[in-house]
Scaffold this active site. Structure first.
Site, PDB file in Angstrom:
ATOM      1  N   HIS A 165       0.843  -1.201   0.000  1.00 49.50           N
ATOM      2  CA  HIS A 165       0.000   0.000   0.000  1.00 49.50           C
ATOM      3  C   HIS A 165       0.874   1.246   0.000  1.00 49.50           C
ATOM      4  O   HIS A 165       1.220   1.781   1.055  1.00 49.50           O
ATOM      5  CB  HIS A 165      -0.961   0.011   1.203  1.00 49.50           C
ATOM      6  CG  HIS A 165      -1.962   1.126   1.151  1.00 49.50           C
ATOM      7  ND1 HIS A 165      -3.309   0.934   1.304  1.00 49.50           N
ATOM      8  CD2 HIS A 165      -1.811   2.465   0.936  1.00 49.50           C
ATOM      9  CE1 HIS A 165      -3.935   2.093   1.196  1.00 49.50           C
ATOM     10  NE2 HIS A 165      -3.045   3.052   0.985  1.00 49.50           N
ATOM     11  N   HIS A 185       1.650   4.919  -2.606  1.00 45.05           N
ATOM     12  CA  HIS A 185       1.115   5.710  -3.715  1.00 45.05           C
ATOM     13  C   HIS A 185       2.239   6.248  -4.591  1.00 45.05           C
ATOM     14  O   HIS A 185       3.314   6.617  -4.092  1.00 45.05           O
ATOM     15  CB  HIS A 185       0.282   6.869  -3.176  1.00 45.05           C
ATOM     16  CG  HIS A 185      -0.982   6.392  -2.508  1.00 45.05           C
ATOM     17  ND1 HIS A 185      -2.173   6.273  -3.173  1.00 45.05           N
ATOM     18  CD2 HIS A 185      -1.217   5.960  -1.248  1.00 45.05           C
ATOM     19  CE1 HIS A 185      -3.100   5.810  -2.341  1.00 45.05           C
ATOM     20  NE2 HIS A 185      -2.537   5.616  -1.159  1.00 45.05           N
ATOM     21  N   PHE A 230       0.749  17.205  -3.319  1.00 53.24           N
ATOM     22  CA  PHE A 230       0.675  16.478  -4.595  1.00 53.24           C
ATOM     23  C   PHE A 230       0.550  17.441  -5.766  1.00 53.24           C
ATOM     24  O   PHE A 230       1.142  17.241  -6.825  1.00 53.24           O
ATOM     25  CB  PHE A 230      -0.490  15.478  -4.585  1.00 53.24           C
ATOM     26  CG  PHE A 230      -0.210  14.281  -3.738  1.00 53.24           C
ATOM     27  CD1 PHE A 230       0.770  13.366  -4.110  1.00 53.24           C
ATOM     28  CD2 PHE A 230      -0.886  14.069  -2.555  1.00 53.24           C
ATOM     29  CE1 PHE A 230       1.054  12.263  -3.328  1.00 53.24           C
ATOM     30  CE2 PHE A 230      -0.613  12.971  -1.758  1.00 53.24           C
ATOM     31  CZ  PHE A 230       0.363  12.063  -2.145  1.00 53.24           C
ATOM     32  N   GLY A 287      -8.058   9.168  -2.293  1.00 53.63           N
ATOM     33  CA  GLY A 287      -8.520  10.472  -1.800  1.00 53.63           C
ATOM     34  C   GLY A 287      -9.223  10.275  -0.471  1.00 53.63           C
ATOM     35  O   GLY A 287      -9.514   9.153  -0.060  1.00 53.63           O
ATOM     36  N   GLU A 290     -11.114   4.225   6.290  1.00 54.98           N
ATOM     37  CA  GLU A 290     -10.087   5.160   6.768  1.00 54.98           C
ATOM     38  C   GLU A 290     -10.820   6.344   7.405  1.00 54.98           C
ATOM     39  O   GLU A 290     -10.796   7.455   6.889  1.00 54.98           O
ATOM     40  CB  GLU A 290      -9.190   5.626   5.598  1.00 54.98           C
ATOM     41  CG  GLU A 290      -7.954   6.412   6.037  1.00 54.98           C
ATOM     42  CD  GLU A 290      -7.155   6.951   4.839  1.00 54.98           C
ATOM     43  OE1 GLU A 290      -7.608   6.820   3.692  1.00 54.98           O
ATOM     44  OE2 GLU A 290      -6.072   7.530   5.068  1.00 54.98           O
ATOM     45  N   HIS A 344      -6.142   0.187   4.488  1.00 53.66           N
ATOM     46  CA  HIS A 344      -6.355   0.669   5.856  1.00 53.66           C
ATOM     47  C   HIS A 344      -7.291  -0.229   6.664  1.00 53.66           C
ATOM     48  O   HIS A 344      -6.890  -0.874   7.610  1.00 53.66           O
ATOM     49  CB  HIS A 344      -6.847   2.121   5.913  1.00 53.66           C
ATOM     50  CG  HIS A 344      -5.861   3.091   5.369  1.00 53.66           C
ATOM     51  ND1 HIS A 344      -4.666   3.360   6.004  1.00 53.66           N
ATOM     52  CD2 HIS A 344      -5.861   3.842   4.241  1.00 53.66           C
ATOM     53  CE1 HIS A 344      -3.984   4.238   5.288  1.00 53.66           C
ATOM     54  NE2 HIS A 344      -4.679   4.541   4.214  1.00 53.66           N
TER      55      HIS A 344
HETATM   56 ZN    ZN Z   1      -3.492   5.091   0.658  1.00 53.66          ZN
END
Ligand code: ZN
Ligand code: NAG
Ligand code: NAG
Ligand code: NAG
Ligand code: NAG
Length: 515
Positions: free
Chosen positions: A112, A114, A213, A328, A361, A386
């Site tokens: 996990h 990104h 980001f 997101g 999450e 999560h």
């Molecule tokens: Zn994540």
């Protein structure tokens, strides 16, 4: 017993004796009952059923001696890194012997993480912003934006950004470049000395999180940087004893100096090429896979498009594209249920598109967002990102366990994004105690000032696992990361064998370590 005997001294003595005996016997059986409970719980725990070999037992003894000493010290000083905010605990963690062992430990896979938050931001400042043709501008809100272009990029509309400034030229005019570079670094991470004051609530920390980001996008989507970023990031994980990664990737357009942009296939192909090249130069490295991800802020028709894109990409690159996810902040709404029409699309066309949903999450129990866990289960998510709220959903918990759906626990991320402050109170502690399948990952380590997986393993091992977590826990977590990966069965066998070799070497080194 002489209860029926004649009254008198001997009988009383016998009675007394019986009472004393009963006392000792029940004390002994009480201890036995305790031990049995302890033993049962030990067996239930994650990794509790693993039987360690002789070398592993020795290594475990070494590791646990260090762990106990560090815990005892923490109880004395009342300074325990997992109970502190990571930004304030980081220096302490780096002094921990246990942490240094965890860095060397073969951790298996990072499942996990990104796309553009997996490599230390220092590299962006020190390497990328020093490349030629790098421009920057300020948005009206004061955020930075970057763009590589030659001769100069088209002037932005004033509502979007100030005029482009060539960074090379700008640096030449500065009195103190170090100071400027430090300020850039501050723009690229969430790190701050006093996180409680800087980020009063979840909104504040998420706002900065998303802003980062936006800021770094112009740097990392420049084609030459894109390639180097992937390579360097793999290097950082490899150095941290990780042999394989699954990246949630948004596959935004990558651009060239002349403004030309590439499509998603180009990005997937480039990921593949870079990972191949990296694997050739790094023995024991297995590779990467992509989980194509879209942002959950979009409306259903757009997500429908993304699901179609995911199906096409998976058909084109079946070994490279593992599936689909929505990313997101979940607490903004846009639940999986809202997108069910789009997410049912593959099944209704009899196409297999594995899902790897972020779900649960959140701290908002019982809300529509919190129900993402239900839909992740119903939509047959391969893993759950999560699953922070899972312990509050006993039925989902039971069914997802039956279906062997692991959760991807990212302790530092959950703390920095303000779901939990003291990691001893992380809900995964409950799941870990019951043996629920899980892996440990780092989500966006670069934004949190972490690196690879070791910091999160430290938090999981010392904080979430408590005193009883030992080498079995760690071994199970590492093996889980391969078992629950999207690797094909054949690939898993190879990965497991490679991991085992480095594990045995690690164990031998640790067992030999002088105490
Ligand atoms: Zn994540
Ligand atoms: C950045 O790193 C690459 C290797 O990844 C190297 O070739 C290049 O020279 C570096 N550039 C700068 C400006 O440091
Ligand atoms: C430049 O700034 C850095 C960081 O603020 C500081 O440590 C250093 O002393 C400064 N250098 C000069 C020449 O002023
Ligand atoms: C971001 O960088 C700019 C330019 O150096 C600086 O003015 C600003 O203070 C930085 N922002 C943060 C949050 O450090
Ligand atoms: C989930 O799996 C079940 C049982 O295999 C199947 O009937 C159902 O169609 C699947 N749902 C989706 C969305 O793939």
């Amino acid at each position: 017993m002489s209860a029926g005997g004649p009254p008198g001294r001997p009988a009383r003595l016998a009675l007394l004796l019986a009472v004393v005996m009963a006392f000792f016997c029940s004390a002994a059986s009480k201890d036995e009952a305790r031990n049995q409970l302890l033993m049962r719980e030990k067996m239930m725990r994650l990794g509790g059923r693993l039987v360690l070999g002789k070398q592993e037992e020795l290594a475990n003894a070494r590791l646990m001696a260090l762990k106990k000493a560090e815990m005892a010290q923490a109880m004395k000083t009342q300074k325990f890194p997992p109970s502190m905010h990571f930004f304030q605990a980081k220096n302490l963690i780096e002094k921990s012997e246990v942490f240094h062992i965890l860095k060397k430990m073969p951790k298996g896979a990072a499942l996990h993480v990104h796309d553009f938050s997996i490599l230390s931001m220092d590299w962006l400042v020190k390497n990328v912003t020093y490349r030629p043709h790098c421009h920057f501008c300020f948005t009206p809100k004061g955020a930075l934006q970057f763009k590589f272009a030659y001769p100069t990029p088209p002037t932005p509309r004033p509502a979007e950004c100030s005029e482009w400034i060539l960074l090379e030229k700008y640096r030449r005019g500065l009195q103190n470049v170090t100071e400027f570079d430090n300020s850039l670094l501050k723009n690229f991470t969430l790190m701050t000395e006093n996180p409680e004051a800087t980020y009063a609530d979840q909104n504040a920390v998420w706002a900065k999180f998303e802003a980062i980001f936006f800021t770094i996008s112009g740097l990392v989507y420049y084609a030459p940087v894109f390639r180097d970023y992937v390579f360097q990031a793999l290097e950082e994980f490899y150095q941290d004893s990780v042999l394989y990664l699954e990246l949630r990737a948004m596959l935004f357009p990558v651009y060239e100096l002349n403004g030309m942009v590439h499509n998603r296939e180009w990005s997937v192909k480039t990921y593949k090429e870079v990972a191949c090249m990296f694997a050739k130069k790094h023995p024991g490295f297995i590779g990467i896979k992509i989980i194509y991800s879209d942002h959950r802020s979009k409306d259903v028709s757009l997500i429908m498009e993304s699901v179609r894109t995911a199906m096409v990409l998976r058909a084109l690159f079946p070994r490279m594209v593992a599936g689909f996810d929505l990313v997101g902040r979940e607490d903004t709404g846009h639940s999986l249920y809202d997108y069910k029409e789009a997410l049912m699309l593959p099944a209704s066309h009899a196409v297999k598109l594995p899902y790897f949903f972020h779900a649960g999450e959140t701290d908002w129990q019982g809300t529509s967002v919190d129900r993402n866990l239900l839909d992740a289960l119903i939509l047959n998510s391969t893993r759950i990102g999560h699953g922070f709220a899972l312990s509050k959903h006993p039925a989902v918990w039971a069914d997802s366990w039956k279906k062997d759906i692991p959760i991807e626990v990212c302790p530092i991320s959950n703390q920095v994004l303000k779901l939990v402050s003291d990691l001893r109170n992380h809900p995964a502690a409950v799941l870990m105690a019951t043996g629920y399948p899980m892996v440990i990952s780092s989500d966006d380590p670069a934004l949190f000032g972490a690196k690879g997986l070791s910091y999160d393993f430290y938090e999981a091992f010392m904080g979430i696992g408590g005193m009883v977590a030992d080498l079995r826990t760690l071994k199970q977590l590492a093996m889980n990361s391969i078992k629950y990966s999207a690797l094909l069965d054949m690939e898993k066998k190879v990965a497991m064998k490679t991991w085992e070799e480095s594990w045995n070497k690690f164990v031998a080194d640790l067992a030999r370590r002088p105490n």
